[in-house]
Each structure stands twice: as structure tokens, then as C-alpha cells.
Enzyme design. Structure first.
Site, PDB file in Angstrom:
ATOM      1  N   ASP A  36       0.832  -1.669   0.315  1.00 39.43           N
ATOM      2  CA  ASP A  36      -0.301   0.155   0.029  1.00 39.43           C
ATOM      3  C   ASP A  36       0.637   1.517  -0.066  1.00 39.43           C
ATOM      4  O   ASP A  36       2.050   1.880   1.097  1.00 39.43           O
ATOM      5  CB  ASP A  36      -1.244  -0.081   1.311  1.00 39.43           C
ATOM      6  N   ASP A  40      -3.925   4.523   2.148  1.00 40.34           N
ATOM      7  CA  ASP A  40      -4.816   3.763   3.080  1.00 40.34           C
ATOM      8  C   ASP A  40      -5.441   2.606   3.494  1.00 40.34           C
ATOM      9  O   ASP A  40      -6.814   1.566   3.739  1.00 40.34           O
ATOM     10  CB  ASP A  40      -5.936   3.924   1.405  1.00 40.34           C
ATOM     11  N   ASP A  44      -1.377  -1.111  -3.979  1.00 40.71           N
ATOM     12  CA  ASP A  44      -2.130  -0.630  -4.981  1.00 40.71           C
ATOM     13  C   ASP A  44      -1.090  -0.849  -5.774  1.00 40.71           C
ATOM     14  O   ASP A  44       0.037  -1.344  -5.902  1.00 40.71           O
ATOM     15  CB  ASP A  44      -2.811   1.609  -4.196  1.00 40.71           C
ATOM     16  N   ASP A 217     -10.955 -14.676 -16.434  1.00 36.13           N
ATOM     17  CA  ASP A 217     -11.623 -15.613 -14.685  1.00 36.13           C
ATOM     18  C   ASP A 217     -13.603 -15.943 -15.057  1.00 36.13           C
ATOM     19  O   ASP A 217     -13.609 -16.223 -16.451  1.00 36.13           O
ATOM     20  CB  ASP A 217     -12.944 -13.993 -13.659  1.00 36.13           C
ATOM     21  N   GLU A 276      -9.308 -19.703 -15.935  1.00 42.92           N
ATOM     22  CA  GLU A 276      -9.656 -20.092 -14.133  1.00 42.92           C
ATOM     23  C   GLU A 276     -10.461 -20.742 -14.830  1.00 42.92           C
ATOM     24  O   GLU A 276     -11.694 -20.646 -14.450  1.00 42.92           O
ATOM     25  CB  GLU A 276      -9.519 -19.587 -13.230  1.00 42.92           C
TER      26      GLU A 276
END
Ligand code: NOJ
Length: 547
Positions: A36, A40, A44, A217, A276
Site C-alpha cells: 500500500d 489507506d 495499490d 476469470d 480459471e
């Protein structure tokens, strides 16, 4: 070890024809929980960028980044509202460009997730569908149906959502829409050419930005059985991956993958896709990797196999046979962001860790490509006691301990207190156990016996040794409870052989010393000709000619 030094690229990143993916080790970054940069509490893209030297030093070939697109985060990014932009939580499109460029400069390829089975309910298309009338072109991009029963108050069929409950939600106008996952994830209608065109454009957008491939996905779910017939059975989630369901693994889903393969092949640089796909058998899984389809498919049969030599051997043999029949590499995976971490699956505590160390050497010695889920290189266990108020995964609503938050706890990097260098602020979106102070990257870096150094050393050897990576294996006889095999280099390049023995049983066994020891997952003793292999331990040897 050289955690912070750069390594040479695995192949020619710019060139064609390397078939780099056939033996690549691909590291899964769960973006939310990796690093991060802005404090926050959520990982990211700049955070990943700042840790690229570490990943390059670890010796992996590529990164798979979980979705970082604009999303209301009902399923932590697997509900995409805009496929062509970055969610502000994770950064900007420029950050994505910078990350791709920096990764390439470090010799790391980048694979991004694409989520084609469903969008977010906030996607412009679904918002338009809600505003439009039944039967409209807007609704035809999704799967809307009238209900059953006298006033249509029953769902159109008996399909269940993977996250629990019916797979259908009713709108105020009386129509129902299909969502195989959360209600916030409406399923797209892949019978509609507009959907094909839109996703071709999305793929091109990221390929043009320079990504090296996609993790697809729910690649087995995009096509549904014609007429949407009932399953005829409740508790469908228990049948996932073992039975043929009318919403998964339908034969005509392969037409979509063929179309995508043509698109990928139209780009230079061996861009790939990994499916997947939960398929009932290794044969059906291998079908996703036929020469004109996707390049790889995660081997969940291997992931779900129990820590027993016969079970493991069976799944390895079947996987190699079925992948071989279609000319694809096997794709090994032990953990990801959807399953309990394997340290815990294999028994937890010292035993689970010992087994996970042995599993790392087993997996990285097998022919084909391997995925490493962030944190497995640190030996992280599943966090089983996350306080209720932190549990956020929609799958937890299914009950049966199915929540996935415990494998998504952020990575501990350094220091003595949570969040262990995960972020610039003092927090993390899921709390990191204080006990992980001994598992941080910094704590493991200088310990030659650490899991981190086991992975780094195994990856270094794997990259350098001509026998490891792509190819085949030959089983050798071993004592009960063990797996013993030899890998041999193929082709005209450098010659070499590696033997691997894994003791999955509960007792120490004596095995012949097959050559010069390369790496062991735990302490082993030898008397020259033989080695005593303790339970849950693996060993690699360099085998001289005629070994
Ligand atoms: C598989 C993803 O890995 C998982 O995290 C997600 O919840 C479902 N697909 C739905 O997109």
C-alpha cells in the site's frame, strides 16, 4: 541471497517464439493485499511498482495481477464497472502503464485478470438494461428471463449462486436476471455478438498497453446450456468441479476461447491466456489448452489433492498425460486468493509448514509452469480467527466456513508491529496477526533456512538447470509414501538431470543418494550412498550421467 538484485530476463521479452509460458513461474499478486503506497490500508499499483526489485530478486518470471479496474468492490474487483480504467483505490491508468514498463525493465512479464462472465451491476451496460424494457437490446446483453409459477414469482430455473442462494434476482418489473456469483455480478449473455465485440476491444486495450497476457476469470462459465435447463439437484456448490452443470464447462464455451486465441496470436510477443476453469476431469480441463485455445489452465485437481503419495501421484500422472495429449504444459498451483492457504490445508503449524516446504520443491520440479500465490513464499498460514467485523468476502454468506478473507490478509514486509511495512499508514484493510513478525520478508531474508530463501534458491536452480521446467518426468521406485522421479533435459541444448524425492509419509525413509545434493526442504542425513529422508521432506539432486 540476492533479494534486491536484478536478475536477467527469463526470455527475450520483446521477441516471438520463446514459448516462455511453457515453464514460467508466475507470481500471483492479490493487489489489495500486496503493498500500500498511499497509506489507506489497501494495496495499490504504485505499491507493487515499489516492490518489483524484490519480486525480480525472488526469481519469478511473470506477475498475475488480480483485477484493479473500476469496481464497487462487491467481490473485491471481480465486479468490474469499467474494464478500461483503474479504480482510484488502486491508482491510475498511468500507474498501470508505469508498472508494466517497470516490470518489463526488471525482466518480469505482466498478466492481468479479465472478468468476462459477468460485469458489476454498476457497469453502464447493466444500468442501461435496468432502465430498459423487457425484450430490449439493452437487456439482451445479460441473461434476463421471466419467472416461473402463475405470476412469475419463482426463479426461471433451479440454478444456485456459487456464493449461496438462488442464482437469480427479480427486478421490480417482474423479470429476473442471472448471476452465478453475487447479485451485484450479473452474468453476460455470450450468445450476443455485441458481448464478443466488446471483450475483443477490452483485450486489445490492455494488449496495446503492453500486457503479456490474461488470466480468464470463470473461463468455464461464459456459455450456458441452451434453454437454461434445471440442474435437478440442490447444494450445487458441492458439485463444483466434479459434475457437469448446465452453467459450467459447456462444450460451446470453447468457441469463445478459440476466438480469443486468434486475437492473442495476432499480437507479437507470445501473449498468453490462462483459464480459471473448474472442470470435472483432467481431460475436460486439458480441453481449454488445445493448440487453438488458451495456453494454460490452472490445475485445481492438484491443488485439491490430499497430502498422500498415491493421491498426488495419480493427479500428477493424469495431469501430465492429459496436458501432453493436447500438447500443453501442465500448470501447477497450490494456493490462490479463493482457497485456504496450503500451509493450513496440509495440517497447519510445524507440520503444515514442513509439508508446504516439501510441496514447493515437488511443484517446482514438475514439468510445466507453476503459479505462486503471494505469501506462500513466506509460508503464511490461513488466518482462521479474523474478527467478525473484518470479514467482508461475499462468499462467507454461504456459511460452511467458505469465507476467503483468511487467505487475503496483507503481506508482512518488515518491522515488529502490524501492518509490518504493508502500508505507509498504520493500518491494513484486514488486520495482520502480530505473530507474523517472524514471517516478514525482512525477517526471512537473512535466514538461510527460511521459506523465502527456499523459494529463491529453488527458483534460481530451476532457472539455471537444463533439466527443470518444460519436459517430462520418469518415475523411479521409492519406499511406500514417497514420490521419486527424475527430470532430464530434452532437445539439443545443455544436458542435465535432476532427481527429486518427496516423503509424504509419516516415517523417515532411506532412499539412494541419486547424485549431488542441490536443495532440501528440511534437514536430511546421509551416509554417502543413501539419504534418510524425514517425513514431509523433499530433496533435489543433480544427477551425473548414468545416475
Ligand atoms: C473467481 C475469482 O478468483 C473469485 O475471486 C471471484 O469471486 C469469482 N471468480 C467471481 O468472479
Amino acid at each position: 541471497m540476492t533479494q534486491d538484485t536484478l536478475t536477467a530476463p527469463a526470455g527475450d521479452l520483446a521477441g516471438d517464439g520463446t514459448r516462455w509460458w511453457r515453464d514460467a513461474v508466475i507470481y500471483q499478486v492479490y493487489v489489495r493485499s500486496f503493498a500500500d503506497s498511499d497509506g489507506d490500508g489497501v494495496g495499490d499499483l504504485p505499491g507493487i511498482r515499489s516492490r518489483l526489485p524484490h519480486l525480480a530478486g525472488l526469481g519469478v518470471d511473470a506477475l498475475w495481477l488480480t483485477p484493479f479496474y473500476v469496481s464497487p468492490m462487491a467481490d473485491f474487483g471481480y465486479d468490474v464497472a469499467d474494464y478500461r480504467d483503474v479504480d482510484p483505490l488502486f491508482g491510475t491508468l498511468d500507474d498501470a502503464r508505469g508498472l508494466i514498463a517497470d516490470a518489463h525493465a526488471h525482466g518480469l512479464r505482466i498478466i492481468v485478470d479479465v472478468v468476462p462472465n459477468h460485469t458489476s451491476d454498476r457497469h453502464a451496460w447493466f444500468q442501461a438494461a435496468l432502465a430498459a424494457a423487457p425484450g430490449s437490446p439493452e437487456r439482451a446483453r445479460y441473461i434476463f428471463r421471466d419467472g416461473r409459477g402463475p405470476d412469475g414469482a419463482e426463479p426461471p430455473n433451479d440454478w444456485e449462486s456459487v456464493f449461496g442462494g438462488p442464482a437469480w434476482t427479480r427486478l421490480p418489473d417482474g423479470q429476473w436476471y442471472l448471476h452465478l456469483f453475487a447479485p451485484e455480478q450479473p452474468d453476460l449473455n455470450w450468445e450476443n455478438p455485441e458481448v464478443h465485440a466488446e471483450f475483443a476491444d477490452v483485450l486489445r486495450f490492455w494488449l496495446d498497453l503492453g500486457v503479456d497476457g490474461f488470466r480468464v476469470d470463470v473461463a468455464h462459465g461464459m456459455a450456458k446450456a441452451p434453454g437454461l435447463p434445471d440442474v435437478g439437484h440442490a447444494d450445487q456448490v458441492e458439485m463444483l468441479g466434479t459434475a457437469v452443470l448446465p452453467y459450467f464447462d459447456q462444450d460451446h464455451v470453447h468457441d469463445i476461447h478459440r476466438e480469443w486465441r486468434r486475437l492473442l496470436d495476432s499480437y507479437a510477443g507470445e501473449r498468453i491466456a490462462v483459464a480459471e476453469a473448474w472442470a470435472p476431469t483432467p481431460e475436460r480441463l486439458a480441453a481449454y489448452t488445445r493448440p487453438d485455445e488458451l495456453h494454460q489452465a490452472f490445475n485445481f485437481h492438484y491443488l485439491t489433492a490430499s497430502w498422500e503419495a498415491p493421491a498426488m501421484r495419480r493427479v500428477i500422472e493424469e495431469s501430465l498425460r492429459t496436458a501432453g495429449e493436447v500438447g500443453a504444459p501442465a500448470t501447477w498451483v497450490l494456493s490462490n486468493h479463493d482457497v485456504k492457504r496450503h500451509v493450513t490445508r496440509y495440517g497447519g503449524g510445524d507440520r503444515g509448514l514442513r509439508r508446504a516446504r516439501a510441496a514447493a520443491l515437488l511443484t517446482l520440479a514438475l514439468p510445466g509452469s507453476s503459479y505462486v500465490y503471494q505469501g506462500e513464499e513466506l509460508g503464511l498460514p490461513e488466518v482462521l480467527d479474523l474478527p467478525e467485523e473484518f470479514q467482508q468476502d461475499p462468499q462467507r454468506l454461504r456459511g460452511d466456513g467458505a469465507g476467503r478473507d483468511g487467505c487475503r490478509v496483507p503481506l508482512p514486509w518488515e518491522g515488529e508491529e502490524p501492518p509490518f511495512g504493508f502500508g505507509a499508514g498504520g493500518g491494513s484493510w484486514l488486520p495482520i496477526p502480530t505473530g507474523w513478525r517472524d514471517l516478514t520478508v525482512a525477517a526471512q531474508r537473512d535466514d538461510p533456512r527460511s521459506m523465502l530463501n527456499l523459494y529463491a534458491e529453488a527458483l534460481r536452480i530451476r532457472r539455471a538447470h537444463p533439466a527443470l521446467g518444460d519436459g517430462s518426468l520418469r518415475w523411479l521406485d521409492g519406499p511406500a509414501g514417497t514420490l521419486v522421479f527424475v527430470r532430464e533435459s530434452a532437445g539439443d541444448g545443455a544436458r542435465g538431470r535432476v532427481a527429486c524425492a518427496v516423503n509424504l509419509g509419516g516415517r523417515a525413509v532411506r532412499v539412494p543418494a541419486y547424485g549431488t545434493r542441490l536443495l532440501a526442504s528440511g534437514p536430511v542425513r546421509g551416509d554417502g550412498d543413501h539419504v534418510e529422508l524425514p517425513p514431509d521432506t523433499a530433496l533435489w539432486w543433480d544427477v551425473e550421467e548414468d545416475g
